[in-house]
Scaffold this motif. Structure first.
Motif, PDB file in Angstrom:
ATOM      1  N   ASN A  93       0.852  -1.197   0.000  1.00  0.00           N
ATOM      2  CA  ASN A  93       0.000   0.000   0.000  1.00  0.00           C
ATOM      3  C   ASN A  93       0.886   1.245   0.000  1.00  0.00           C
ATOM      4  O   ASN A  93       2.095   1.172   0.203  1.00  0.00           O
ATOM      5  CB  ASN A  93      -0.981  -0.010   1.180  1.00  0.00           C
ATOM      6  CG  ASN A  93      -0.275   0.031   2.528  1.00  0.00           C
ATOM      7  OD1 ASN A  93       0.575   0.892   2.780  1.00  0.00           O
ATOM      8  ND2 ASN A  93      -0.630  -0.901   3.414  1.00  0.00           N
ATOM      9  N   PHE A  94       0.274   2.392  -0.218  1.00  0.00           N
ATOM     10  CA  PHE A  94       1.022   3.639  -0.398  1.00  0.00           C
ATOM     11  C   PHE A  94       1.901   3.976   0.813  1.00  0.00           C
ATOM     12  O   PHE A  94       3.060   4.370   0.670  1.00  0.00           O
ATOM     13  CB  PHE A  94       0.036   4.779  -0.687  1.00  0.00           C
ATOM     14  CG  PHE A  94       0.687   6.077  -1.075  1.00  0.00           C
ATOM     15  CD1 PHE A  94       1.915   6.121  -1.715  1.00  0.00           C
ATOM     16  CD2 PHE A  94       0.046   7.279  -0.801  1.00  0.00           C
ATOM     17  CE1 PHE A  94       2.492   7.328  -2.086  1.00  0.00           C
ATOM     18  CE2 PHE A  94       0.615   8.499  -1.163  1.00  0.00           C
ATOM     19  CZ  PHE A  94       1.848   8.521  -1.803  1.00  0.00           C
ATOM     20  N   ILE A  95       1.358   3.817   2.014  1.00  0.00           N
ATOM     21  CA  ILE A  95       2.106   4.179   3.223  1.00  0.00           C
ATOM     22  C   ILE A  95       3.294   3.249   3.433  1.00  0.00           C
ATOM     23  O   ILE A  95       4.425   3.705   3.675  1.00  0.00           O
ATOM     24  CB  ILE A  95       1.187   4.167   4.456  1.00  0.00           C
ATOM     25  CG1 ILE A  95       0.004   5.133   4.265  1.00  0.00           C
ATOM     26  CG2 ILE A  95       1.977   4.523   5.715  1.00  0.00           C
ATOM     27  CD1 ILE A  95       0.401   6.566   4.003  1.00  0.00           C
ATOM     28  N   ASP A  96       3.073   1.939   3.354  1.00  0.00           N
ATOM     29  CA  ASP A  96       4.169   0.984   3.560  1.00  0.00           C
ATOM     30  C   ASP A  96       5.241   1.145   2.481  1.00  0.00           C
ATOM     31  O   ASP A  96       6.440   1.066   2.768  1.00  0.00           O
ATOM     32  CB  ASP A  96       3.633  -0.449   3.554  1.00  0.00           C
ATOM     33  CG  ASP A  96       2.785  -0.757   4.777  1.00  0.00           C
ATOM     34  OD1 ASP A  96       2.888  -0.007   5.777  1.00  0.00           O
ATOM     35  OD2 ASP A  96       2.008  -1.735   4.740  1.00  0.00           O
ATOM     36  N   ARG A  97       4.806   1.359   1.249  1.00  0.00           N
ATOM     37  CA  ARG A  97       5.758   1.541   0.156  1.00  0.00           C
ATOM     38  C   ARG A  97       6.583   2.813   0.374  1.00  0.00           C
ATOM     39  O   ARG A  97       7.805   2.825   0.176  1.00  0.00           O
ATOM     40  CB  ARG A  97       5.026   1.621  -1.183  1.00  0.00           C
ATOM     41  CG  ARG A  97       5.969   1.713  -2.372  1.00  0.00           C
ATOM     42  CD  ARG A  97       5.238   1.943  -3.675  1.00  0.00           C
ATOM     43  NE  ARG A  97       4.163   0.994  -3.876  1.00  0.00           N
ATOM     44  CZ  ARG A  97       2.885   1.321  -3.856  1.00  0.00           C
ATOM     45  NH1 ARG A  97       2.535   2.582  -3.663  1.00  0.00           N
ATOM     46  NH2 ARG A  97       1.958   0.412  -4.037  1.00  0.00           N
ATOM     47  N   SER A  98       5.922   3.872   0.802  1.00  0.00           N
ATOM     48  CA  SER A  98       6.621   5.134   1.038  1.00  0.00           C
ATOM     49  C   SER A  98       7.641   4.995   2.161  1.00  0.00           C
ATOM     50  O   SER A  98       8.726   5.597   2.114  1.00  0.00           O
ATOM     51  CB  SER A  98       5.610   6.240   1.374  1.00  0.00           C
ATOM     52  OG  SER A  98       4.744   6.476   0.282  1.00  0.00           O
ATOM     53  N   TYR A  99       7.307   4.194   3.169  1.00  0.00           N
ATOM     54  CA  TYR A  99       8.284   3.952   4.241  1.00  0.00           C
ATOM     55  C   TYR A  99       9.527   3.258   3.686  1.00  0.00           C
ATOM     56  O   TYR A  99      10.664   3.636   4.021  1.00  0.00           O
ATOM     57  CB  TYR A  99       7.680   3.107   5.373  1.00  0.00           C
ATOM     58  CG  TYR A  99       8.731   2.740   6.400  1.00  0.00           C
ATOM     59  CD1 TYR A  99       9.101   3.650   7.386  1.00  0.00           C
ATOM     60  CD2 TYR A  99       9.401   1.517   6.330  1.00  0.00           C
ATOM     61  CE1 TYR A  99      10.098   3.356   8.288  1.00  0.00           C
ATOM     62  CE2 TYR A  99      10.400   1.212   7.229  1.00  0.00           C
ATOM     63  CZ  TYR A  99      10.751   2.127   8.208  1.00  0.00           C
ATOM     64  OH  TYR A  99      11.768   1.828   9.093  1.00  0.00           O
ATOM     65  N   GLU A 100       9.334   2.261   2.843  1.00  0.00           N
ATOM     66  CA  GLU A 100      10.480   1.542   2.257  1.00  0.00           C
ATOM     67  C   GLU A 100      11.362   2.496   1.454  1.00  0.00           C
ATOM     68  O   GLU A 100      12.594   2.433   1.509  1.00  0.00           O
ATOM     69  CB  GLU A 100       9.985   0.408   1.358  1.00  0.00           C
ATOM     70  CG  GLU A 100       9.303  -0.736   2.080  1.00  0.00           C
ATOM     71  CD  GLU A 100      10.261  -1.512   2.981  1.00  0.00           C
ATOM     72  OE1 GLU A 100      11.436  -1.663   2.599  1.00  0.00           O
ATOM     73  OE2 GLU A 100       9.825  -1.942   4.063  1.00  0.00           O
ATOM     74  N   ILE A 101      10.726   3.384   0.715  1.00  0.00           N
ATOM     75  CA  ILE A 101      11.475   4.332  -0.127  1.00  0.00           C
ATOM     76  C   ILE A 101      12.240   5.334   0.735  1.00  0.00           C
ATOM     77  O   ILE A 101      13.448   5.532   0.571  1.00  0.00           O
ATOM     78  CB  ILE A 101      10.513   5.067  -1.074  1.00  0.00           C
ATOM     79  CG1 ILE A 101       9.930   4.089  -2.099  1.00  0.00           C
ATOM     80  CG2 ILE A 101      11.212   6.231  -1.782  1.00  0.00           C
ATOM     81  CD1 ILE A 101       8.707   4.615  -2.822  1.00  0.00           C
ATOM     82  N   LEU A 102      11.548   5.971   1.663  1.00  0.00           N
ATOM     83  CA  LEU A 102      12.166   7.030   2.456  1.00  0.00           C
ATOM     84  C   LEU A 102      13.207   6.479   3.426  1.00  0.00           C
ATOM     85  O   LEU A 102      14.252   7.112   3.647  1.00  0.00           O
ATOM     86  CB  LEU A 102      11.091   7.815   3.201  1.00  0.00           C
ATOM     87  CG  LEU A 102      10.187   8.638   2.281  1.00  0.00           C
ATOM     88  CD1 LEU A 102       8.980   9.179   3.036  1.00  0.00           C
ATOM     89  CD2 LEU A 102      10.964   9.790   1.661  1.00  0.00           C
ATOM     90  N   SER A 103      12.957   5.306   3.989  1.00  0.00           N
ATOM     91  CA  SER A 103      13.940   4.729   4.912  1.00  0.00           C
ATOM     92  C   SER A 103      15.201   4.294   4.180  1.00  0.00           C
ATOM     93  O   SER A 103      16.278   4.235   4.778  1.00  0.00           O
ATOM     94  CB  SER A 103      13.331   3.548   5.683  1.00  0.00           C
ATOM     95  OG  SER A 103      12.975   2.498   4.796  1.00  0.00           O
ATOM     96  N   ALA A 104      15.087   4.010   2.865  1.00  0.00           N
ATOM     97  CA  ALA A 104      16.281   3.666   2.081  1.00  0.00           C
ATOM     98  C   ALA A 104      17.254   4.838   2.040  1.00  0.00           C
ATOM     99  O   ALA A 104      18.471   4.659   1.980  1.00  0.00           O
ATOM    100  CB  ALA A 104      15.880   3.255   0.665  1.00  0.00           C
ATOM    101  N   TYR A 105      16.723   6.051   2.075  1.00  0.00           N
ATOM    102  CA  TYR A 105      17.570   7.243   2.109  1.00  0.00           C
ATOM    103  C   TYR A 105      17.932   7.639   3.539  1.00  0.00           C
ATOM    104  O   TYR A 105      19.086   7.941   3.841  1.00  0.00           O
ATOM    105  CB  TYR A 105      16.856   8.421   1.434  1.00  0.00           C
ATOM    106  CG  TYR A 105      16.812   8.334  -0.068  1.00  0.00           C
ATOM    107  CD1 TYR A 105      17.906   8.715  -0.839  1.00  0.00           C
ATOM    108  CD2 TYR A 105      15.682   7.865  -0.729  1.00  0.00           C
ATOM    109  CE1 TYR A 105      17.872   8.638  -2.221  1.00  0.00           C
ATOM    110  CE2 TYR A 105      15.638   7.787  -2.107  1.00  0.00           C
ATOM    111  CZ  TYR A 105      16.737   8.172  -2.848  1.00  0.00           C
ATOM    112  OH  TYR A 105      16.710   8.086  -4.217  1.00  0.00           O
ATOM    113  N   ILE A 106      16.939   7.647   4.413  1.00  0.00           N
ATOM    114  CA  ILE A 106      17.134   8.192   5.753  1.00  0.00           C
ATOM    115  C   ILE A 106      17.849   7.218   6.678  1.00  0.00           C
ATOM    116  O   ILE A 106      18.552   7.612   7.606  1.00  0.00           O
ATOM    117  CB  ILE A 106      15.773   8.613   6.341  1.00  0.00           C
ATOM    118  CG1 ILE A 106      15.153   9.720   5.472  1.00  0.00           C
ATOM    119  CG2 ILE A 106      15.901   9.101   7.776  1.00  0.00           C
ATOM    120  CD1 ILE A 106      13.709  10.046   5.813  1.00  0.00           C
TER     121      ILE A 106
END
Length: 426
Positions: free
Chosen positions: A50-63
């Motif tokens: 889902n959008f929220i879980d996917r966004s976490y994967e993306i942003l945590s890859a950077y942060i």
């Protein structure tokens, strides 16, 4: 997460510091030291989320682990509390509608994420957000930060060069939101902001920060909706995907390229501008020569000196990509109006910025390809223009009706740095 200043590579900061600071020395933009990449299996897995879980994967890859899991997850949930919608238009072309947030523009994503991060990490500091807008940034930032303790927001915008509905959305709020109407264009507003950041004593005394797409938090947040768009499409068409991005300050296109850098299967991008065509001319002849900004009906793209372009050049250099592979084009107001009417006849009402992206996508798309153009603002924000062109009545959403009768609270100051400095120090 470590980031370096493009203009001074010895200046390195973590994500939270970069978010608080906005810009580095010499007005340098922050850029990730490491560029994460997902393999094909990872891409396939996160596209199923889902959008929220996917966004976490993306942003945590950077942060990375700089922000606790629960804190980052809550920031994402609170920021991305509205949908991305994908609409099929015609001839293998889709619109990614990014205007279903509280201020009806794509900048709600980055603005709200930035506000969430700062509200968690400023502690008891008093900070001043100083930013320039060509229309939609002002609304997104003002609504995202309204009422947040210890944060003062000052927004500069070009007087009489944004639509009345755009102005009403962010110049009627008051409280910790202050708006300044500047006689000039967006580049004038942006220059004044840069001058403020160059004033070391002013920057220190007010703890100045910026909420434009030059802020790394806003930029990273925008990566997420590119993945969301692809997740909505059938798997069989993902490998031949072309995305056309309406471009003013070029933050949106930068985020798209960062998505591609992560591994998102995008065949190519189109940089779509109006007649303020500094980047298309640069891509054509390799000469960077901004001209005087011209006012158009696609006012958010009335930018002659796009701030984010150095990040695109940096990313292309780091990835060994070739700028000659970036498609581009500029569109006049006359053609924009004709294209708005053409889209209307297809049954889709679009505002000028998205229409420019559609026009260039349609003319660039090959038979084997599928295309997405970004719908960056709700057409109701351009009610008078759209109704005049199409002859169709635009119903105002509740978000606009709420503010339409409120008085504008803006101050007007001269386009001089001393006038801005005096206002900030009041």
């Amino acid at each position: 997460m470590k980031l370096y200043n493009i203009k001074d590579r010895n200046e390195q900061v973590n994500f939270i510091q970069a978010t608080k600071q906005g810009l580095g020395s010499k007005q340098g933009l922050f850029f990730p030291v490491d560029l994460p990449e997902f393999n094909s299996d990872k891409i396939n897995n996160i596209l199923k989320m889902n959008f929220i879980d996917r966004s976490y994967e993306i942003l945590s890859a950077y942060i990375g682990n700089e922000i606790p899991v629960n804190t980052l997850t809550n920031c994402i949930k609170n920021a991305f509390s509205f949908p991305v919608s994908i609409k099929y238009i015609d001839n293998n072309i889709y619109c990614m509608e990014l205007f279903h947030g509280p201020t009806l523009a794509f900048k709600d994503f980055g603005g709200r994420f930035l506000a969430q991060i700062l509200s968690h990490f400023i502690d008891d500091e008093q900070i001043t957000i100083l930013t320039a807008t060509s229309g939609d940034t002002g609304a997104a930032i003002s609504h995202a930060f309204h009422g947040i303790k210890n944060i003062r927001v000052v927004i500069l915008y070009p007087k009489n060069k944004i639509t009345l509905l755009q102005e009403k959305l962010f110049c009627t709020i008051g409280g910790n939101i202050e708006t300044l109407a500047i006689k000039g264009d967006f580049d004038t507003c942006q220059l004044l902001v840069k001058m403020a950041f160059n004033d070391i004593s002013l920057k220190k005394s007010l703890s100045l920060n910026s909420a434009n797409s030059i802020n790394i938090s806003r930029l990273l947040a925008q990566i997420c909706y590119y993945f969301e768009a692809v997740a909505h499409l059938p798997k069989k068409i993902r490998d031949n995907l072309v995305i056309s991005v309406p471009s003013g300050n070029f933050g949106n296109l930068t985020a798209g390229f960062l998505a591609k850098s992560l591994g998102l299967p995008v065949k190519r991008f189109i940089a779509a501008t109006n007649i303020n065509d500094t980047v298309p001319r640069f891509l054509e002849n390799n000469i960077w020569k901004p001209k005087e900004t011209i006012s158009t009906i696609s006012n958010a793209m009335d930018v002659s000196k796009p701030n984010n372009w150095p990040r695109i050049e940096e990313l292309f250099y780091r990835k060994s990509w070739q700028l000659k592979d970036l498609a581009y084009g500029s569109v006049s107001d006359e053609t924009t109006k004709l294209s708005i009417n053409a889209l209307s006849k297809l049954g889709y009402i679009s505002e000028p910025h998205a229409t420019i992206a559609w026009h260039l996508l349609r003319s660039n798309l090959k038979n084997s390809e599928h295309g997405i153009f970004l719908g960056t603002a709700h057409p109701a924000k351009f009610q008078e223009i759209i109704e005049e062109i199409t002859g169709k009545k635009i119903v105002l959403p509740s978000q606009l009706i709420k503010y339409i009768k409120l008085p504008i609270l803006s101050h007007e100051i001269k386009p001089k740095f001393n006038a801005l400095r005096e206002f900030l120090l009041q």
